[in-house]
Write a protein that holds these residues in place. Structure first.
Motif, mmCIF file in Angstrom:
data_model
loop_
_atom_site.group_PDB
_atom_site.id
_atom_site.type_symbol
_atom_site.label_atom_id
_atom_site.label_comp_id
_atom_site.label_asym_id
_atom_site.label_seq_id
_atom_site.Cartn_x
_atom_site.Cartn_y
_atom_site.Cartn_z
ATOM 1 N N UNK A 195 27.607 30.405 49.906
ATOM 2 C CA UNK A 195 27.793 31.577 49.662
ATOM 3 C C UNK A 195 29.232 31.933 48.875
ATOM 4 N N UNK A 196 29.291 33.223 48.404
ATOM 5 C CA UNK A 196 30.199 33.786 48.033
ATOM 6 C C UNK A 196 31.227 34.699 48.665
ATOM 7 N N UNK A 197 32.442 34.836 48.795
ATOM 8 C CA UNK A 197 33.157 35.615 49.774
ATOM 9 C C UNK A 197 33.961 36.518 48.687
ATOM 10 N N UNK A 198 34.394 37.888 49.155
ATOM 11 C CA UNK A 198 35.269 38.586 48.461
ATOM 12 C C UNK A 198 34.534 39.049 47.126
ATOM 13 N N UNK A 199 33.390 39.314 47.494
ATOM 14 C CA UNK A 199 32.286 39.725 46.239
ATOM 15 C C UNK A 199 32.542 38.963 45.148
ATOM 16 N N UNK A 200 32.530 37.427 45.486
ATOM 17 C CA UNK A 200 32.329 36.571 44.322
ATOM 18 C C UNK A 200 33.650 35.768 44.230
ATOM 19 N N UNK A 201 34.694 36.129 44.634
ATOM 20 C CA UNK A 201 36.143 35.487 44.199
ATOM 21 C C UNK A 201 36.175 34.227 45.063
ATOM 22 N N UNK A 202 35.403 33.713 46.105
ATOM 23 C CA UNK A 202 35.720 32.555 46.768
ATOM 24 C C UNK A 202 34.462 32.166 47.117
ATOM 25 N N UNK A 203 34.190 30.603 46.944
ATOM 26 C CA UNK A 203 32.996 30.164 47.225
ATOM 27 C C UNK A 203 33.260 29.681 48.908
ATOM 28 N N UNK A 204 32.008 29.569 49.510
ATOM 29 C CA UNK A 204 32.089 29.178 50.944
ATOM 30 C C UNK A 204 30.603 28.505 51.266
ATOM 31 N N UNK B 239 20.264 43.721 44.348
ATOM 32 C CA UNK B 239 21.201 43.806 43.493
ATOM 33 C C UNK B 239 20.870 43.707 41.951
ATOM 34 N N UNK B 240 21.528 44.330 41.153
ATOM 35 C CA UNK B 240 21.357 44.196 39.537
ATOM 36 C C UNK B 240 22.514 43.319 39.228
ATOM 37 N N UNK B 241 22.194 42.110 38.542
ATOM 38 C CA UNK B 241 23.204 41.121 38.070
ATOM 39 C C UNK B 241 23.819 41.592 36.804
ATOM 40 N N UNK B 242 25.118 42.235 37.137
ATOM 41 C CA UNK B 242 25.983 42.545 36.276
ATOM 42 C C UNK B 242 27.030 41.634 35.419
ATOM 43 N N UNK B 243 26.874 40.327 35.858
ATOM 44 C CA UNK B 243 27.501 39.221 35.010
ATOM 45 C C UNK B 243 26.467 38.128 34.670
ATOM 46 N N UNK B 244 25.463 38.319 33.703
ATOM 47 C CA UNK B 244 24.546 37.405 33.576
ATOM 48 C C UNK B 244 24.824 36.358 32.974
ATOM 49 N N UNK B 245 26.047 36.194 32.445
ATOM 50 C CA UNK B 245 26.774 34.786 31.655
ATOM 51 C C UNK B 245 27.642 33.866 32.433
ATOM 52 N N UNK B 246 27.552 34.437 33.876
ATOM 53 C CA UNK B 246 28.314 33.424 34.641
ATOM 54 C C UNK B 246 27.346 32.220 35.207
ATOM 55 N N UNK B 247 26.257 32.205 34.608
ATOM 56 C CA UNK B 247 25.592 30.804 35.220
ATOM 57 C C UNK B 247 25.063 30.909 36.568
ATOM 58 N N UNK B 248 24.925 32.141 37.133
ATOM 59 C CA UNK B 248 24.828 32.202 38.464
ATOM 60 C C UNK B 248 23.382 33.331 38.497
ATOM 61 N N UNK B 249 22.543 33.020 39.234
ATOM 62 C CA UNK B 249 21.467 33.882 39.640
ATOM 63 C C UNK B 249 21.595 34.369 40.851
ATOM 64 N N UNK C 103 31.991 38.212 38.584
ATOM 65 C CA UNK C 103 31.543 36.965 38.379
ATOM 66 C C UNK C 103 31.545 36.188 39.802
ATOM 67 N N UNK C 104 30.413 35.435 40.059
ATOM 68 C CA UNK C 104 30.425 34.877 41.350
ATOM 69 C C UNK C 104 31.079 33.239 41.306
ATOM 70 N N UNK C 105 31.627 32.963 42.145
ATOM 71 C CA UNK C 105 32.528 31.679 42.210
ATOM 72 C C UNK C 105 31.439 30.351 41.986
ATOM 73 N N UNK C 106 30.167 30.705 42.470
ATOM 74 C CA UNK C 106 29.170 29.451 42.692
ATOM 75 C C UNK C 106 27.960 29.898 43.052
ATOM 76 N N UNK C 107 26.747 29.391 42.746
ATOM 77 C CA UNK C 107 25.531 29.748 42.955
ATOM 78 C C UNK C 107 25.325 29.718 44.526
#
Length: 746
Positions: free
Chosen positions: A334-343, A205-215, A292-296
């Protein structure tokens, strides 16, 4: 060196219990033939009347195959994709339930030991003797959960001579795979072998939200070690012991929003099967995750186990004992719903298996074996989604324990009724027990940010108890005939397979508090398959081999799994489809017009479709709602392209005492379906090709090599999974990769 061992591709049947000490097995493999253990004893592949492919360890290295998902181009009608663990599909037969209560439809084994959890199956291929893939039900010799077939990884055993080797590859996406092996004899009766592997790469995957602090990197960061010991005090007695340990780390994020691959998505119950529009976007656009991803996210798992195999031969009788014990520990954010919720997920598993076989062989017309098998698996897990059902809530599934137990007895025999004409019969009785204790809950806290920042616990709301227990029993059998002609082997068989039933989340009405499900909604039945198959393995000359198989399946009680919201949130629900039919033809040829040039060709036709299946849904477009059904009869099973083919060539150019090897191969598949049954959304993967090339220099006596390679030159992003709704996402196979590899041995 060849991408495919086409001399290994052939099909059909027979429970031929060829003894390891029978005449065929004692013959030395020649002209690309290989010794296999598909019948749980040794035999030459060309004399083994079973639909199977065997790929040798050197061929795996030369082809850059380092994990099971890369086997697809080497095995007809095989798909292995990453989901919640590995999902293996063989000839349209598959399972999508990767939870602790689910079972795969194909048995995945290492050195004959069954690995129950799909999450433990993406092992790195290092220091491998060969990989055997058996197509079709293997219910007699392999038993539980082998309805689709068997994938068996066989590691290299210790040898009674000193040796060592090292292999390393590096490619784009910072892909690094390195293996070091040392083999040490300790006298004339005992030898040791140590193999270690590192397997890393960045995310596709290419990180399209590089400023969310998540890699998103690294996707994979695995380290493994295996220690083997072989004790052989006499030619008739041997004991093999193997211990392994793996640290499996990385970032599990591997999907993108569905809208990056499809538009005009229609979901919901309806009578038509309108497909969405496949966008065919630029690969760099399609694999960009801009949400944007909810968590790392991270994965930090451990796999470890020990196994032992004892063989003792007395005359024409061989006693084999195969025992194992394994533990797995999973910890994943992990993140669910393409990053909306942390799990977050935490789980501990252990399994043990014990098998005893007694094989009778020799130079006579009868080859036979009988055996018994015991398996038990136990796990405790906790999976939670944060803030899904409101602020400061954790919706989840604490389940402990979940237990699966199997007891089986089996036997089979092959008899040569006249010279070169053999008949085979076998039968197995299996008894399965499955149980679970757990809950579906909503936990309330005074604050929840992510899985890393959870405040003080307030209270727990139990939506339902997930308590259930069921037993299942079934007899599976196989019968076959094979004839060894002057051209090669001809064979035919009828075989059956069985996968135990199970239960969904919840508990049965009247059996406890918070129990609201009728039995027909809680439990699902076993799936069964009867396969009719015939084939041949012909060698017209040393320069021309042709193999073929034709088969028909009657498939009943398909276990289909999808996400549902009947638990008050997302949960896995499995139901039985009524019936399916599968027909197919598999052909492959190897042509060697000269000592330098080898041409490989394969063509497969597969018609895997629902015969009777009409799932029900609530039609909310009318008031009051009406219960309706959708007729799937005639629709294709998932990941089952009607046509697939392979064309490849291998050319050897002598250079001094060494040689340069040029290899190129194109594999193609026609359009196939990837249906989201939970939402009645009918996704598909268009027809696509995948071309791989490599150039390798090999020193005299193969003392060392170095190579350059490129795979998937087309850069096609082949869809491996698709769904819609809140948790909808698309996963895809490897994009274009390239790099170098090298190795040395002595």
């Amino acid at each position: 060196m060849r991408k495919l061992q086409f001399a290994c591709l052939a099909s059909a049947l027979s429970l031929a219990a060829t003894s390891a000490y029978a005449q065929d097995a004692s013959e030395a493999p020649t002209d690309g033939d290989i010794v296999v253990t598909a019948n749980r004893t040794s035999s030459l592949l060309s004399k083994t009347p079973i639909a199977m492919t065997a790929v040798g360890g050197d061929d795996l290295i030369a082809s850059g195959i380092t994990n099971p998902t890369q086997l697809e181009e080497s095995v007809p009608n095989l798909s292995i994709v990453r989901g919640n663990g590995l999902q293996i599909t063989i000839r349209g037969v598959t399972s999508t339930d990767g939870t602790e209560k689910g079972d795969p439809s194909a048995a995945f084994m290492v050195n004959g030991v069954y690995l129950a959890r799909p999450q433990a199956q993406e092992v790195s291929f290092f220091d491998i003797e060969r990989v055997e893939v058996l197509r079709g039900p293997q219910g007699t010799l392999y038993g539980r959960n082998s309805t689709a077939g068997v994938v068996n990884i066989l590691t290299v055993q210790p040898k009674f001579e000193f040796g060592a080797r090292a292999d390393v590859s590096y490619g784009n996406f910072n892909a690094l795979n390195g293996t070091a092996v040392i083999n040490v004899p300790a006298g004339e009766t005992i030898a040791f072998r140590v193999a270690a592997n590192i397997d890393q790469r960045d995310s596709y995957l290419i990180d399209g939200a590089p400023n969310d602090g998540v890699t998103l990197n690294k996707f994979k960061d695995n380290k493994s070690v295996r220690l083997s010991a072989l004790f052989k005090p006499t030619p008739d007695l041997s004991l093999l012991l193997v211990g392994d340990y793996s640290k499996v780390k990385g970032n599990p994020t591997n999907g993108v929003p569905t809208t990056q691959f499809y538009s005009n998505i229609t979901s919901g119950g309806r009578q038509n099967f309108s497909a969405p529009t496949y966008l065919g976007a630029d690969p760099d656009v399609a694999r960009t995750l801009s949400r944007t991803q909810a968590q790392q996210a991270f994965r930090n798992n451990e796999e470890k186990g020990v196994m032992g195999e004892l063989n003792y031969t007395l005359g024409n009788v061989t006693l084999t004992y195969l025992g194992s014990y394994r533990e797995s520990e999973r910890k994943e954010f992990s993140n669910a719903a393409n990053g909306a919720f942390s799990a977050d997920f935490a789980g501990k598993y252990w399994q043990t298996s014990q098998e005893v076989r007694l094989a009778y062989g020799g130079d006579g017309p009868l080859q036979a074996q009988i055996g018994g098998y015991y398996f038990k698996e136990k796990s405790g897990i906790a999976f939670f989604l944060n803030n899904l059902l409101g602020a400061n809530t954790r919706f989840g599934f604490p389940q402990d324990p979940t237990i699966a137990e199997n007891k089986s007895v089996f036997g089979q025999a092959t008899y040569e009724i006249v010279p070169d004409l053999k008949i085979t019969g076998g039968v197995r009785y299996s008894h399965d027990l499955k149980s679970r204790v757990g809950n579906t809950v909503v936990d309330y806290y005074d604050s929840i940010g992510t899985s890393y920042s959870i405040g003080n616990f307030i209270r727990r709301q139990i939506n339902q108890n997930n308590d259930a227990k069921r037993t299942f029993s079934r007899v599976t059998w196989r019968a076959g005939v094979d004839y060894d002609t002057s051209l090669g082997l001809i064979f035919a068989s009828v075989s059956t397979g069985y996968k135990a039933g199970g239960f969904n989340d919840g508990c049965e009405i009247g059996k406890g508090a918070n129990c609201a499900l009728p039995a027909e909604a809680l439990y699902y039945d076993p799936e069964t398959l009867t396969a009719y198959e015939a084939g041949f393995k012909f060698r017209f000359s040393p320069a021309f081999r042709l193999n073929g198989t034709i088969f028909h399946y009657d498939y009943a009680g398909l276990q289909l799994s999808q996400l549902s919201d009947i638990c008050g949130g997302p949960c896995q629900v499995t139901t039985n489809a009524a019936k399916a039919k599968v027909d197919g033809v598999e052909l492959d040829a190897q042509i060697q017009p000269s000592d330098r040039l080898t041409v490989r060709l394969a063509l497969n036709w597969l018609d895997a479709r629902y015969d009777e299946y009409a799932p029900a849904y609530n039609d909310t477009s009318v008031t009051p709602n009406v219960r309706r059904s959708v007729n799937f009869a005639g629709r294709a099973l998932n990941r089952s392209p009607k046509w697939s083919w392979v064309a490849g060539a291998n050319y050897v150019l002598p250079v001094g005492e060494g040689r340069i090897v040029f290899d190129a191969q194109t594999a193609a598949r026609s359009r196939y379906e990837v249906t989201d049954l939970a939402n009645f959304a009918y996704f598909y993967q268009p027809a696509a090709t995948k071309t791989d090339v490599s150039v390798t220099y090999r020193a005299p006596e193969d003392r060392f090599y170095f190579a350059a390679f490129a795979e998937n030159l087309e850069n096609n992003l082949v869809v491996t999974g698709a769904s819609t709704g809140l948790f909808g996402a698309v996963t895809f196979a490897d994009p274009r990769t390239y790099g170098v590899r090298a190795g040395v041995k002595f």
